[in-house]
Scaffold this motif. Structure first.
Motif, PDB file in Angstrom:
ATOM      1  N   ALA A  74       0.855  -1.197   0.000  1.00 38.47           N
ATOM      2  CA  ALA A  74       0.000   0.000   0.000  1.00 38.47           C
ATOM      3  C   ALA A  74       0.890   1.246   0.000  1.00 38.47           C
ATOM      4  CB  ALA A  74      -0.964  -0.032   1.160  1.00 38.47           C
ATOM      5  N   PHE A  75       0.634   2.171   0.918  1.00 36.09           N
ATOM      6  CA  PHE A  75       1.436   3.397   0.983  1.00 36.09           C
ATOM      7  C   PHE A  75       2.550   3.301   2.014  1.00 36.09           C
ATOM      8  CE2 PHE A  75      -2.550   4.911  -0.861  1.00 36.09           C
ATOM      9  CZ  PHE A  75      -2.039   5.502  -2.008  1.00 36.09           C
ATOM     10  N   ALA A  76       2.770   2.108   2.574  1.00 35.77           N
ATOM     11  CA  ALA A  76       3.800   1.933   3.596  1.00 35.77           C
ATOM     12  C   ALA A  76       5.178   1.701   2.977  1.00 35.77           C
ATOM     13  CB  ALA A  76       3.441   0.766   4.510  1.00 35.77           C
ATOM     14  N   GLY A  77       5.240   0.966   1.886  1.00 33.51           N
ATOM     15  CA  GLY A  77       6.523   0.667   1.287  1.00 33.51           C
ATOM     16  C   GLY A  77       6.418  -0.397   0.229  1.00 33.51           C
ATOM     17  N   VAL A  78       7.557  -1.001  -0.071  1.00 35.84           N
ATOM     18  CA  VAL A  78       7.609  -2.014  -1.112  1.00 35.84           C
ATOM     19  C   VAL A  78       8.791  -2.937  -0.852  1.00 35.84           C
ATOM     20  CG1 VAL A  78       9.040  -0.694  -2.731  1.00 35.84           C
ATOM     21  CG2 VAL A  78       7.414  -2.346  -3.610  1.00 35.84           C
ATOM     22  N   ASP A  79       8.624  -4.204  -1.211  1.00 37.97           N
ATOM     23  CA  ASP A  79       9.733  -5.153  -1.223  1.00 37.97           C
ATOM     24  C   ASP A  79      10.158  -5.309  -2.676  1.00 37.97           C
ATOM     25  OD1 ASP A  79       9.461  -5.504   1.482  1.00 37.97           O
ATOM     26  OD2 ASP A  79       8.537  -7.478   1.352  1.00 37.97           O
ATOM     27  N   LEU A  80      11.434  -5.130  -2.918  1.00 40.31           N
ATOM     28  CA  LEU A  80      11.989  -5.202  -4.263  1.00 40.31           C
ATOM     29  C   LEU A  80      13.029  -6.306  -4.280  1.00 40.31           C
ATOM     30  CD1 LEU A  80      12.435  -3.878  -7.101  1.00 40.31           C
ATOM     31  CD2 LEU A  80      14.127  -2.433  -5.989  1.00 40.31           C
TER      32      LEU A  80
END
Length: 171
Positions: A45-51
């Motif tokens: 969502a707007f918390a972050g991302v795993d890349l």
């Protein structure tokens, strides 16, 4: 979320490529290090991302990325920042999947909205990025930062033409 995907790709590339770019030995090692591709992007969502990146480290040095951030700017005002949450390592002489966890820090949601609109319309004149990288590439310590620079200049670093953003962002 497509715009976030692009910025995380850039952040990851900057972090890994610049983490070994300061000494003569490190420059040689840099030629043996490459990001072979993005394996997975998992937004939260707007918390972050795993890349997750596929990284080739043909050098004899273990790479350690302790801190990294990428600031996103609109018209001289920082709209937000993407910050690496955990230390990342890449073993020497390896091909590995590297998980990078990033956190969104949105300072100005309205400016972020304007950035998205400008990207969709192909107007880059008031857009910028800044970055900071702290880590180690074998014997070389790294503490690199760049104040706000034009987005088109940042893209040129990775050989990405501004027109190609449409493909990367899914616009």
């Amino acid at each position: 979320m497509s715009a976030h995907k692009f910025f995380f790709r850039c952040a990851a590339c900057v972090a890994l490529l610049l983490s070994v770019s300061c000494a003569g030995t490190a420059r040689k090692a840099l030629s043996e290090i490459r990001i072979e591709g993005v394996e997975r992007i998992e937004p939260h969502a707007f918390a972050g991302v795993d890349l997750t990146l596929r990284v080739h480290n043909g050098s004899r040095y273990r790479l350690v990325l302790r801190e990294a951030s990428l600031g996103v700017w609109y018209d001289g005002v920082q709209a937000g920042e993407i910050v690496l949450r955990d230390e990342v390592t890449v073993d020497r002489r390896s091909d590995a999947s590297v998980l990078m966890r990033w956190k969104f820090c949105i300072e100005d949601p309205a400016a972020l909205f304007m950035i998205a609109r400008r990207l969709r319309s192909g107007r880059f004149d008031r857009l910028g990025v800044s970055y900071r990288v702290v880590g180690r590439g074998g014997p070389a310590r790294v503490n690199i930062s760049q104040p706000e620079m034009p987005l088109y200049e940042f893209l040129r670093t990775f050989g990405v033409a501004p027109e190609e953003l449409e493909t990367y962002l899914g616009l």
